[in-house]
Design a protein around this motif. Structure first.
Motif, mmCIF file in Angstrom:
data_model
loop_
_atom_site.group_PDB
_atom_site.id
_atom_site.type_symbol
_atom_site.label_atom_id
_atom_site.label_comp_id
_atom_site.label_asym_id
_atom_site.label_seq_id
_atom_site.Cartn_x
_atom_site.Cartn_y
_atom_site.Cartn_z
ATOM 1 N N ASP A 74 2.175 34.620 -13.363
ATOM 2 C CA ASP A 74 3.321 34.107 -12.613
ATOM 3 C C ASP A 74 3.307 32.588 -12.646
ATOM 4 O O ASP A 74 3.572 31.922 -11.686
ATOM 5 C CB ASP A 74 3.238 34.589 -11.158
ATOM 6 N N GLY A 114 3.984 41.046 -4.628
ATOM 7 C CA GLY A 114 5.302 41.513 -4.213
ATOM 8 C C GLY A 114 5.892 40.762 -3.044
ATOM 9 O O GLY A 114 7.088 40.895 -2.762
ATOM 10 N N GLU A 132 13.825 38.029 -11.017
ATOM 11 C CA GLU A 132 13.651 39.259 -10.247
ATOM 12 C C GLU A 132 12.176 39.652 -10.278
ATOM 13 O O GLU A 132 11.363 39.051 -10.998
ATOM 14 C CB GLU A 132 14.511 40.383 -10.812
ATOM 15 N N SER A 133 11.825 40.663 -9.492
ATOM 16 C CA SER A 133 10.459 41.172 -9.497
ATOM 17 C C SER A 133 10.230 41.998 -10.761
ATOM 18 O O SER A 133 11.063 42.820 -11.136
ATOM 19 C CB SER A 133 10.208 42.035 -8.259
ATOM 20 N N GLY A 166 4.712 40.379 -10.721
ATOM 21 C CA GLY A 166 5.276 39.531 -9.673
ATOM 22 C C GLY A 166 6.677 39.127 -10.055
ATOM 23 O O GLY A 166 7.524 39.960 -10.398
ATOM 24 N N ARG A 167 6.921 37.829 -10.064
ATOM 25 C CA ARG A 167 8.255 37.331 -10.386
ATOM 26 C C ARG A 167 8.396 37.058 -11.876
ATOM 27 O O ARG A 167 7.431 36.742 -12.555
ATOM 28 C CB ARG A 167 8.517 36.050 -9.589
#
Length: 255
Positions: free
Chosen positions: A15, A79, A134-135, A140-141
């Motif tokens: 991430d 999350g 978005e996830s 994660g992102r």
């Protein structure tokens, strides 16, 4: 782990973006140099307060690893990390400019240099219609294509790249941010040299910071140096719903 603290730092990240992607023409490229003359950073505006979580720490001398531990960044699950909206990105950029001052701001400099090049016509990551954050499962992102993107299509330009030319600037920036935002900056920032005379940090203060690492084999974007900033393009056709992947290029960019 879900972060990286620079070369030789906290470990690899899913991430974090450490260089955004490979150049189409060469891997990495020369390191940028610190401007020869630069004004002093201004006093911190009275509207800012330092993070109370750091009140018992000598954060002025912290490394990014120290901030990461003091702010307990590791405690936030993948999350639960926020996907920031435009107002948050604007807040981060304004805080950066207030902390370092207009004379030291790389964002301010890009805008000044871009006057004759119609900077406002460059596609910004936060305004790009082809991508959104978005996830992403197990990561994660991330950034995902909202529609089909053709090979060589210009996706975004690196306008909001914030540079910190010394640790004093970076530490003040981290110390005035809420903990979760400071943790994000630590996750996203990347280092440009291990030589203290040439050292500086950079972080993208826009949605492009959510670009995950695909390595040289899975990355689907590339960059080229434009007249103002780096421009990012699709390296191949990308289908709607497919994740946009950068190449952090650790083995090439920061040799």
């Amino acid at each position: 782990k879900d972060h990286k603290g620079g070369m030789g730092g906290m470990g690899s990240s899913k991430d974090h973006k450490g260089g955004m992607g490979m150049s189409k023409d060469h891997k990495g490229g020369p390191l940028e140099t610190i401007p020869n003359s630069m004004p002093e950073a201004p006093p911190l505006p009275s509207s800012y307060e330092y993070n109370p979580s750091l009140s018992k720490d000598k954060w002025e001398d912290f490394t990014p690893d120290d901030f990461y531990k003091a702010l307990q960044c590791e405690e936030t699950p993948l999350g639960d990390r926020s996907i920031h909206d435009t107002s948050t990105w604007n807040r981060l950029r304004q805080t950066y400019e207030d902390v370092v001052g207009s004379g030291r701001s790389s964002i301010n400099g890009a805008n000044i240099e871009g006057m004759d090049h119609k900077l406002n016509e460059l596609p910004l990551a936060q305004d790009a219609t082809s991508i959104h954050a978005e996830s992403v499962p197990n990561k994660g992102r991330g950034i995902v294509a909202q529609r089909d993107i053709k090979a060589d299509e210009h996706i975004w330009s690196d306008v909001y790249l914030a540079k910190f030319y010394d640790t004093h600037d970076l530490n003040r920036f981290l110390a005035v941010l809420p903990s979760q935002l400071a943790c994000d900056v630590i996750i996203w920032k990347y280092d440009h040299d291990e030589n203290p005379d040439d050292f500086f940090f950079s972080v993208n203060l826009d949605v492009s910071s959510f670009c995950n690492d695909g390595g040289s084999s899975e990355s689907n974007i590339f960059w080229e140096s434009g007249p103002i900033v780096k421009d990012f393009f699709a390296a191949r056709d990308i289908r709607a719903g497919e994740e946009i992947l950068c190449d952090y290029g650790y083995n090439y960019i920061y040799e």
